[in-house]
Scaffold this active site. Structure first.
Site, PDB file in Angstrom:
ATOM      1  N   LYS A 183       1.017  -1.547  -0.088  1.00 23.81           N
ATOM      2  CA  LYS A 183       0.024  -0.303   0.096  1.00 23.81           C
ATOM      3  C   LYS A 183       0.696   1.113   0.144  1.00 23.81           C
ATOM      4  CE  LYS A 183      -1.449   1.549   4.042  1.00 23.81           C
ATOM      5  NZ  LYS A 183      -1.346   2.655   4.913  1.00 23.81           N
ATOM      6  N   ASN A 184       1.824   1.588   0.846  1.00 23.32           N
ATOM      7  CA  ASN A 184       2.522   2.334   1.188  1.00 23.32           C
ATOM      8  C   ASN A 184       3.893   2.430  -0.272  1.00 23.32           C
ATOM      9  OD1 ASN A 184       1.346   2.895   3.360  1.00 23.32           O
ATOM     10  ND2 ASN A 184       2.175   2.669   4.640  1.00 23.32           N
TER      11      ASN A 184
ATOM     12  N   CYS B 155      -5.795   8.880   9.378  1.00 25.39           N
ATOM     13  CA  CYS B 155      -6.148   8.262  10.655  1.00 25.39           C
ATOM     14  C   CYS B 155      -5.783   8.955  12.163  1.00 25.39           C
ATOM     15  CB  CYS B 155      -5.712   7.025  10.238  1.00 25.39           C
ATOM     16  SG  CYS B 155      -4.269   6.290  10.090  1.00 25.39           S
TER      17      CYS B 155
ATOM     18  N   ARG C  12      -2.068  14.886  12.985  1.00 23.11           N
ATOM     19  CA  ARG C  12      -1.126  15.156  11.513  1.00 23.11           C
ATOM     20  C   ARG C  12      -0.003  16.088  11.247  1.00 23.11           C
ATOM     21  NH1 ARG C  12      -1.173   8.390   9.467  1.00 23.11           N
ATOM     22  NH2 ARG C  12       0.759   9.030   8.910  1.00 23.11           N
ATOM     23  N   PRO C  13       1.035  16.645  11.136  1.00 22.75           N
ATOM     24  CA  PRO C  13       1.819  17.209  11.147  1.00 22.75           C
ATOM     25  C   PRO C  13       2.303  17.493   9.534  1.00 22.75           C
ATOM     26  CG  PRO C  13       3.546  17.429  12.526  1.00 22.75           C
ATOM     27  CD  PRO C  13       1.555  15.663  12.380  1.00 22.75           C
TER      28      PRO C  13
ATOM     29  N   ASP D 157       4.468  20.209   8.397  1.00 21.78           N
ATOM     30  CA  ASP D 157       5.455  21.133   8.404  1.00 21.78           C
ATOM     31  C   ASP D 157       6.508  20.777   7.649  1.00 21.78           C
ATOM     32  OD1 ASP D 157       5.249  19.263  10.779  1.00 21.78           O
ATOM     33  OD2 ASP D 157       7.356  20.761  10.712  1.00 21.78           O
ATOM     34  N   LEU D 158       7.081  20.024   7.358  1.00 19.49           N
ATOM     35  CA  LEU D 158       7.859  19.349   7.278  1.00 19.49           C
ATOM     36  C   LEU D 158       8.180  19.444   5.201  1.00 19.49           C
ATOM     37  CD1 LEU D 158       9.347  16.512   8.960  1.00 19.49           C
ATOM     38  CD2 LEU D 158      10.115  18.309   8.888  1.00 19.49           C
TER      39      LEU D 158
ATOM     40  N   ASP E 175       4.211   0.114  12.299  1.00 22.45           N
ATOM     41  CA  ASP E 175       2.640  -0.847  11.326  1.00 22.45           C
ATOM     42  C   ASP E 175       2.962  -1.858  12.364  1.00 22.45           C
ATOM     43  OD1 ASP E 175       2.078   2.247   9.984  1.00 22.45           O
ATOM     44  OD2 ASP E 175       3.330   1.583   8.852  1.00 22.45           O
TER      45      ASP E 175
ATOM     46  N   ARG F 101      -8.985  -0.394   4.161  1.00 22.87           N
ATOM     47  CA  ARG F 101      -8.563   0.231   3.959  1.00 22.87           C
ATOM     48  C   ARG F 101      -6.843   0.005   3.683  1.00 22.87           C
ATOM     49  NH1 ARG F 101      -6.933   5.265   7.384  1.00 22.87           N
ATOM     50  NH2 ARG F 101      -5.341   5.826   5.810  1.00 22.87           N
TER      51      ARG F 101
HETATM   52  N1  EPU Z   1       5.898  15.145  11.134  1.00 19.31           N
HETATM   53  C1  EPU Z   1       6.201  16.471  11.449  1.00 19.31           C
HETATM   54  N2  EPU Z   1       6.381  16.774  10.640  1.00 19.31           N
HETATM   55  C2  EPU Z   1       5.861  16.248   8.697  1.00 19.31           C
HETATM   56  C3  EPU Z   1       6.197  14.749   8.923  1.00 19.31           C
HETATM   57  C4  EPU Z   1       5.537  14.258   9.814  1.00 19.31           C
HETATM   58  O1  EPU Z   1       6.689  15.974  12.891  1.00 19.31           O
HETATM   59  O2  EPU Z   1       5.582  17.170   8.567  1.00 19.31           O
HETATM   60  C5  EPU Z   1       6.450  13.307  12.213  1.00 19.31           C
HETATM   61  C6  EPU Z   1       4.935  12.385  12.803  1.00 19.31           C
HETATM   62  O3  EPU Z   1       3.903  13.462  13.410  1.00 19.31           O
HETATM   63  C7  EPU Z   1       5.164  11.390  12.883  1.00 19.31           C
HETATM   64  C8  EPU Z   1       6.897  11.488  12.284  1.00 19.31           C
HETATM   65  O4  EPU Z   1       7.099  12.839  11.869  1.00 19.31           O
HETATM   66  O5  EPU Z   1       6.102  11.397  14.129  1.00 19.31           O
HETATM   67  C9  EPU Z   1       7.284   9.970  10.843  1.00 19.31           C
HETATM   68  O6  EPU Z   1       6.031  10.347  10.454  1.00 19.31           O
HETATM   69  P1  EPU Z   1       6.302  10.271   9.214  1.00 19.31           P
HETATM   70  O7  EPU Z   1       5.700  11.036   8.647  1.00 19.31           O
HETATM   71  O8  EPU Z   1       7.538   9.164   8.584  1.00 19.31           O
HETATM   72  O9  EPU Z   1       5.078   9.007   8.965  1.00 19.31           O
HETATM   73  P2  EPU Z   1       4.437   9.514   7.439  1.00 19.31           P
HETATM   74  O10 EPU Z   1       5.242   9.499   5.799  1.00 19.31           O
HETATM   75  O11 EPU Z   1       3.346   9.835   7.335  1.00 19.31           O
HETATM   76  C10 EPU Z   1       4.240   6.735   6.758  1.00 19.31           C
HETATM   77  C11 EPU Z   1       3.333   5.893   6.677  1.00 19.31           C
HETATM   78  C12 EPU Z   1       2.853   5.018   7.923  1.00 19.31           C
HETATM   79  C13 EPU Z   1       4.029   4.512   8.983  1.00 19.31           C
HETATM   80  C14 EPU Z   1       5.084   5.615   9.366  1.00 19.31           C
HETATM   81  C15 EPU Z   1       6.157   5.308   9.656  1.00 19.31           C
HETATM   82  C16 EPU Z   1       2.770   5.857   4.649  1.00 19.31           C
HETATM   83  C17 EPU Z   1       1.263   6.629   3.531  1.00 19.31           C
HETATM   84  N3  EPU Z   1       1.957   6.179   5.579  1.00 19.31           N
HETATM   85  O12 EPU Z   1       3.647   7.519   7.107  1.00 19.31           O
HETATM   86  O13 EPU Z   1       2.042   4.101   7.806  1.00 19.31           O
HETATM   87  O14 EPU Z   1       3.735   4.452   9.580  1.00 19.31           O
HETATM   88  O15 EPU Z   1       5.545   6.166   7.351  1.00 19.31           O
HETATM   89  O16 EPU Z   1       6.733   4.110   8.910  1.00 19.31           O
HETATM   90  O17 EPU Z   1       3.479   6.052   3.921  1.00 19.31           O
HETATM   91  C18 EPU Z   1      -0.105   2.675   8.313  1.00 19.31           C
HETATM   92  O18 EPU Z   1       0.786   2.690   6.872  1.00 19.31           O
HETATM   93  O19 EPU Z   1      -1.088   2.380   8.874  1.00 19.31           O
HETATM   94  C19 EPU Z   1       0.988   4.221   8.122  1.00 19.31           C
HETATM   95  C20 EPU Z   1       0.969   4.661   9.517  1.00 19.31           C
END
Ligand code: EPU
Length: 418
Positions: free
Chosen positions: A22-23, A116, A123-124, A126-127, A306, A399
């Site tokens: 999925k990811n 979710c 979920r921010p 900002d990055l 995950d 999902r």
């Molecule tokens: N974060 C920030 N700012 C940002 C983006 C992220 O502070 O702009 C923080 C998040 O709040 C979190 C940390 O950075 O504390 C890491 O989050 P990350 O950005 O790596 O997560 P993501 O990219 O949103 C992906 C997967 C998630 C998986 C995480 C960690 C996808 C679509 N989603 O999320 O998958 O848990 O990496 O491996 O690739 C899932 O499949 O159930 C799922 C949530």
């Protein structure tokens, strides 16, 4: 609303095939915006989130031919650079469309992405915003919308203050069509990031270092057509392996890449599980006494957040105390309350840590799936529990896992969707 009704303690055995990740698919679909030529994607999982991503792409004006696990996409006729709020609101990965739209059209408008409930403050992003600014874009917030514009995107050096999977992928895609060289530092290293870079390179992008903390992208003017086979879903593979161990079953997981879940398999050895691996399969056999072992989630190649919830269920069946420490998200342990209601002996120390005291007999309950991964953990708990468990809000399982009830029935599970 559909529910799962699961009659626990049925013996499970046989083979289960892992679907495309999925990811990975959720990034390859928006990456098609970077090229005006036809893109073919194979091994696409047939799940809710993929349907939403294709709908969003179609709304932008792309032509899409989707049949089963294959899709052909042509984004040449995209006629807007604005994400439909009703669709974008529903899932966080809508954010993955922003970078490619900005790279191709130099402007994009979108609402704060939904998704979710596993992170605080919705979920921010900002990055992402900081990264786009580093590449020369201007970010404006008007009402509920972000508007990002750039006269030209120029290569830059950007350091991720927090390691982010989608942040890394987003900036990597955006920089692909920027002028000059972009250096991304402190990048996430998940296999899906390397897969995305390999795919973009096959279309003519110049990306080096994906899968390591530093990624260097030399911008190109355009990308060619491409074909991509989605990599196997390592989280599905790990979840099924944990399900086999927790239910003391003999299950072979096929079409997977065990090297993508070494963090889990290393722990499997430590807790004394009986398993074998091949290049693209993994067989878990019944183990009488499972030892407890503490985990702390971590970015790849560490223990994936995950898999944290399925692992917690496994620890309810281990002989003794284990600590589960979730460091990536701050709302990803709330489901343990439901495991406690089922009879697990779990103490919540703080929002990031729980102590599991195994082994516990689990009993059927009425449950609600809070998110995809906790959802599959509850399914595993229901499979080993005594009695008939009802799981509501299974939208949050569909999902992430294709046709999961049918696939589990094929292993002998008594699970029905009503
Ligand atoms: N974060 C920030 N700012 C940002 C983006 C992220 O502070 O702009 C923080 C998040 O709040 C979190 C940390 O950075 O504390 C890491 O989050 P990350 O950005 O790596 O997560 P993501 O990219 O949103 C992906 C997967 C998630 C998986 C995480 C960690 C996808 C679509 N989603 O999320 O998958 O848990 O990496 O491996 O690739 C899932 O499949 O159930 C799922 C949530």
């Amino acid at each position: 609303m559909p529910k799962f009704i699961i009659q626990g303690q049925k013996p499970l055995s046989g083979e289960i095939e892992v679907k495309g990740a999925k990811n990975s698919a959720l990034k390859i679909i928006p990456a098609s915006i970077l090229s005006e030529e036809t893109i073919t994607i194979k091994n696409l999982p047939q799940i809710e989130d993929i349907g939403k991503a294709l709908e969003l792409l179609s709304f932008l004006g792309s032509s899409i031919r989707h049949s089963g696990s294959e899709v052909e996409i042509n984004t040449k006729n995209i006629n807007k650079s604005e994400l439909e709020p009703k669709l974008a609101d529903k899932f966080r990965t809508s954010m993955m469309f922003v970078g490619p739209l900005l790279a191709r059209f130099k402007e994009v408008k979108f609402p704060h992405p939904g998704g979710c409930v596993i992170g605080a403050s919705g979920r921010p992003i900002d990055l992402f915003l900081e990264g786009f600014q580093a590449l020369g874009a201007e970010v404006k917030v008007s009402g509920k919308f972000y508007e990002i514009k750039a006269k030209e995107l120029k290569g830059a050096t950007y350091f991720f203050s927090t390691v982010s999977v989608t942040g890394t992928e987003s900036l990597m895609m955006t920089a692909t069509l920027a002028k000059g060289i972009t250096t991304l530092q402190n990048c996430a290293m998940e296999p899906e990031i390397k897969a995305l870079a390999d795919y973009l390179n096959s279309q003519g992008a110049k990306i080096k270092g994906a899968g390591s903390p530093t990624i260097i992208i030399e911008g190109v003017k355009k990308l060619k057509a491409g074909t991509f086979k989605i990599v196997p879903d390592r989280i599905e593979a790990g979840s099924f392996a944990i399900m086999a161990a927790a239910s003391k079953s003999d299950i072979t997981i096929t079409k997977c890449q065990p090297e993508h879940i070494l963090s889990l398999l290393t722990i499997f050895k430590k807790i004394g599980l009986n398993f074998e691996i091949g290049k693209d399969w993994l067989r878990v056999k019944p183990t009488k006494n499972i030892r407890p072992y503490n985990i702390k989630t971590h970015e790849y190649p560490g223990f994936p957040t995950d898999l944290q919830s399925p692992y917690t269920v496994l620890m309810t069946q281990a002989q003794g105390l284990s600590t589960i420490h979730e460091i990536i998200y701050d709302r990803r342990l709330l489901y343990v309350d439901m495991l406690s209601q089922m009879g697990a002996n779990i103490i919540m120390c703080d929002p990031h840590r729980v102590v599991v005291n195994g082994p516990s007999k689990l009993y059927a309950k009425k449950l609600i799936s809070p998110d995809i991964r906790a959802g599959i953990a509850l399914v595993i708990a229901a499979l080993i529990a005594k009695g008939t468990t009802e799981i509501d809000n299974i939208y949050q399982i569909d999902r992430g896992y294709e046709n999961i009830d049918k696939r589990l029935r094929d292993l002998g599970a008594d699970i029905v969707r009503v």
